[in-house]
Design an enzyme around this catalytic site. Structure first.
Site, PDB file in Angstrom:
ATOM      1  N   ASP A 175       0.826  -1.199   0.000  1.00  0.00           N
ATOM      2  CA  ASP A 175       0.000   0.000   0.000  1.00  0.00           C
ATOM      3  C   ASP A 175       0.872   1.266   0.000  1.00  0.00           C
ATOM      4  O   ASP A 175       2.109   1.190   0.096  1.00  0.00           O
ATOM      5  CB  ASP A 175      -0.901  -0.040   1.244  1.00  0.00           C
ATOM      6  CG  ASP A 175      -2.260   0.597   0.986  1.00  0.00           C
ATOM      7  OD1 ASP A 175      -2.435   1.195  -0.080  1.00  0.00           O
ATOM      8  OD2 ASP A 175      -3.130   0.506   1.872  1.00  0.00           O
ATOM      9  N   ASP A 232     -10.695   3.199  -3.054  1.00  0.00           N
ATOM     10  CA  ASP A 232     -11.270   2.001  -2.437  1.00  0.00           C
ATOM     11  C   ASP A 232     -12.704   1.748  -2.903  1.00  0.00           C
ATOM     12  O   ASP A 232     -13.493   2.680  -3.070  1.00  0.00           O
ATOM     13  CB  ASP A 232     -11.280   2.151  -0.916  1.00  0.00           C
ATOM     14  CG  ASP A 232      -9.882   2.048  -0.339  1.00  0.00           C
ATOM     15  OD1 ASP A 232      -8.906   2.050  -1.115  1.00  0.00           O
ATOM     16  OD2 ASP A 232      -9.764   1.961   0.894  1.00  0.00           O
TER      17      ASP A 232
HETATM   18  C1  GAL Z   1      -6.239   1.294   1.895  1.00  0.00           C
HETATM   19  C2  GAL Z   1      -6.364   0.283   0.770  1.00  0.00           C
HETATM   20  C3  GAL Z   1      -7.395  -0.726   1.199  1.00  0.00           C
HETATM   21  C4  GAL Z   1      -6.954  -1.376   2.493  1.00  0.00           C
HETATM   22  C5  GAL Z   1      -6.673  -0.327   3.559  1.00  0.00           C
HETATM   23  C6  GAL Z   1      -6.048  -0.915   4.798  1.00  0.00           C
HETATM   24  O1  GAL Z   1      -5.294   2.207   1.549  1.00  0.00           O
HETATM   25  O2  GAL Z   1      -6.747   0.931  -0.415  1.00  0.00           O
HETATM   26  O3  GAL Z   1      -7.577  -1.673   0.186  1.00  0.00           O
HETATM   27  O4  GAL Z   1      -5.814  -2.140   2.241  1.00  0.00           O
HETATM   28  O5  GAL Z   1      -5.820   0.667   3.070  1.00  0.00           O
HETATM   29  O6  GAL Z   1      -5.766   0.026   5.773  1.00  0.00           O
END
Ligand code: GAL
Length: 577
Positions: A175, A232
């Protein structure tokens, strides 16, 4: 060939890693190119590396549980993947998303599992996952912290990739929260991780999670097997459709591309985010979402609680004829052949000479949708099969019509008979979207390759009138209004970038506009130019930048309802203007 940017990468990156981990470096063993950007990372998204030859399939904990995961749940999910038939339907990776780790590293700087949630540790959970015939996936972040404020991998790159390999990890979702403060471009960052992974000797799929900041543009394929195209996803259809549009529509790229299909193929996939199948309001919605992801050759990472899924949801997730469309060996991402706003038709030519077609009604009113064979490369009489019903619908001449599709209703069909593969669609050519030659290239003559916000007008101001700043009229340039961010691919070919920026003379308001130019995406935070706030009537600011080695240039204009121009914006590949 060394890319022009590689010297800079050596200087910036290697000392960071050497300092952080002592003797271990993240440069790959087999090459003298430390960034590993073009040819060296032996598990990057090229098909010859054998990873993710079809879109990865699995389950990820985030959509079902967010950070509320623990050992017992994960074991139960592993069991459910087997018992429900998910594993046998192809869902191989079980990925633990954010929330698995302890708030702090151990005394030696190693990542450790949260002792309350995972008392047996991550190796044990990995062993359990493997014992079920599944593969083990894990989440990390390239910033100093994950999105849930747990320890990120910045400055621990090799140590973390090595510990993952020692736990038997097969898939890493990496991420990007907090990555803006790393001081690295995304290309540099992901190349480091790819090289660290390569150094472990374990074949590990790398999933770029960057909220859709343009990995297809700057070359995610060189380092990873999949990359996010969107923000997301949430469990409602507007979000599902918005995510699909980042991959299939013009939400994130110039309309001329007709979606991102030309950047996907065996070993490297556009990822409009994980599935919400089972979390939506009805089977109709779940099926529409699943069919879209299948026709788009999107990774199929289930995101529902498999322990309590209904039989209906299980049947959707494991529908064999539908999954076959997604997993087709030819690896062509489906693309739209008709977009009527609410009615859409997608086409995905398959390996066996047939083609999969999705007819989808996004609107509220019941709809009839007709696909004509000329849109999908066929003619005459053709066999049509309903893939959800696994039912032969008969032979149809020149077209096929589905009647009375309700809201989110769709039909997924296979058309034609076995034979030589149908022609693939025609991609946008390199010279149409990147600087390829010498001399001058006006950006308004190229297709942008990534965007967020308003689309700029080419060679006009935002009202389709000539671009005029402080009384001077410009024949070329980009006319923006409001917030507009666009990325153009200089492809490492340009030496200078020149433009004159300012608010359009047609503007009479009191607002301000700010022009910024970035090397690549926002994460690198490499601002090459910042106009500061400009007011109406101000003289244009002249920009003349050294862009040697820059792959992608991001133009950002901010100004609420304010028209701003990138006048005469041009890349110069040789000093011969
Ligand atoms: C976001 C990501 C999500 C999930 C989340 C966890 O940045 O896009 O899919 O992984 O973080 O904190």
């Amino acid at each position: 060939m060394k890319s022009p940017g590689s010297c800079r990468i050596v200087v910036l990156v290697i000392p960071v890693i050497v300092l952080a981990i002592g003797v271990i470096s993240c440069s790959p063993g087999k090459t003298d190119d430390p960034a590993g950007k073009t040819h060296s990372a032996s598990f990057a998204g090229h098909p010859e590396n054998g990873l993710a030859l079809t879109p990865p399939m699995g389950w990820n904990s985030w959509n079902a549980f967010e950070a509320d995961i623990d050992e017992q749940k994960i074991r139960q999910i592993a069991d459910a993947m087997v018992d429900s038939g998910m594993r046998d339907a192809g869902y191989t990776y079980l990925v633990l998303d954010d929330g698995w780790m302890a708030a702090n590293r151990d005394g030696e700087g190693n990542l450790v599992a949260d002792p309350n949630k995972f008392p047996s540790g991550m190796k044990a959970i990995g062993d359990y996952i493997h014992s079920k015939g599944l593969k083990f996936g894990i989440y990390e972040d390239r910033g100093h912290s994950t999105c849930q404020q747990l320890p990120g991998s910045f400055k621990h790159e090799q140590a973390d990739m090595s510990i993952f390999a020692s736990w038997g990890v097969d898939y890493i979702k990496l991420d990007s929260c907090f990555a803006e403060s790393n001081g690295r471009l995304s290309t540099e960052d992901y190349a480091i991780y790819r090289n660290c992974i390569t150094n472990t000797g374990r074949p590990i799929v790398l999933s770029i999670s960057d909220f859709g900041n343009g990995a297809w543009a700057w070359g995610g394929k060189e380092t990873a097997q999949l990359w996010r195209t969107s923000n997301d996803i949430y469990p409602w259809m507007d979000s599902v459709y918005a995510c699909a549009e980042t991959s299939a529509g013009d939400r994130s790229i110039h309309p001329a591309f007709n979606g991102l299909w030309q950047f996907a193929g065996p070993g490297h996939w556009n990822d409009p985010d994980m599935l919400q199948v089972g979390n939506l309001k009805s089977d109709i919605e779940d099926r529409a979402h699943f069919s879209l992801w299948c026709i788009l050759a999107a990774p199929l990472m289930a995101g529902n609680d498999l322990r309590s899924m209904s039989d209906g949801v299980r049947r959707i997730l494991t529908a064999p004829e539908v999954i076959k469309v997604n997993q087709d060996a030819r690896g062509i991402q489906g693309y739209k052949v008709y977009d009527g706003g609410e009615k859409e038709i997608y086409n995905k030519p398959l390996q066996d000479g047939t083609t999969a077609v999705l007819l989808l009604n996004k609107g509220r009113k019941p709809a009839d949708i007709t696909v004509t064979w000329d849109k999908i490369g066929l003619s005459g009489r053709q066999k049509v099969t309903d893939l959800w019903a696994a039912k032969d619908l008969g032979q149809f001449t020149d077209s096929f019509t589905v009647r009375g599709l309700g809201r989110h209703g769709h039909l997924l069909i296979k058309v034609g008979s076995a034979g030589p593969p149908l022609a693939a669609p025609k991609p946008v050519l390199p010279h149409e979207y990147m600087v390829t030659g010498s001399g001058m290239t006006y950006l308004s003559d190229l297709y942008y390759i990534w965007r967020r916000g308003n689309v700029p007008k080419s060679d006009k101001n935002y009202n389709d009138d000539p671009i005029v700043i402080d009384g001077v009229r410009y024949g070329k340039g980009l006319g923006c209004k409001g917030n507009s961010r666009v990325m153009y691919k200089l492809n490492g070919k340009a030496l200078r970038f020149k433009t004159a920026v300012g608010l359009d003379d047609s503007y009479a308001g009191g607002g301000t506009g700010r022009f910024r130019i970035y090397n690549e995406d926002f994460f690198g935070n490499r601002i090459l130019f910042d106009s500061g706030k400009m007011e109406q009537g101000a003289a244009p600011k002249l920009v003349d930048l050294d862009v040697t080695g820059v792959i992608c240039l991001l133009l950002s204009f901010e100004g609420k309802d304010v028209p701003g121009n990138w006048a005469d914006a041009r890349a110069v590949a040789l000093n011969n203007e």
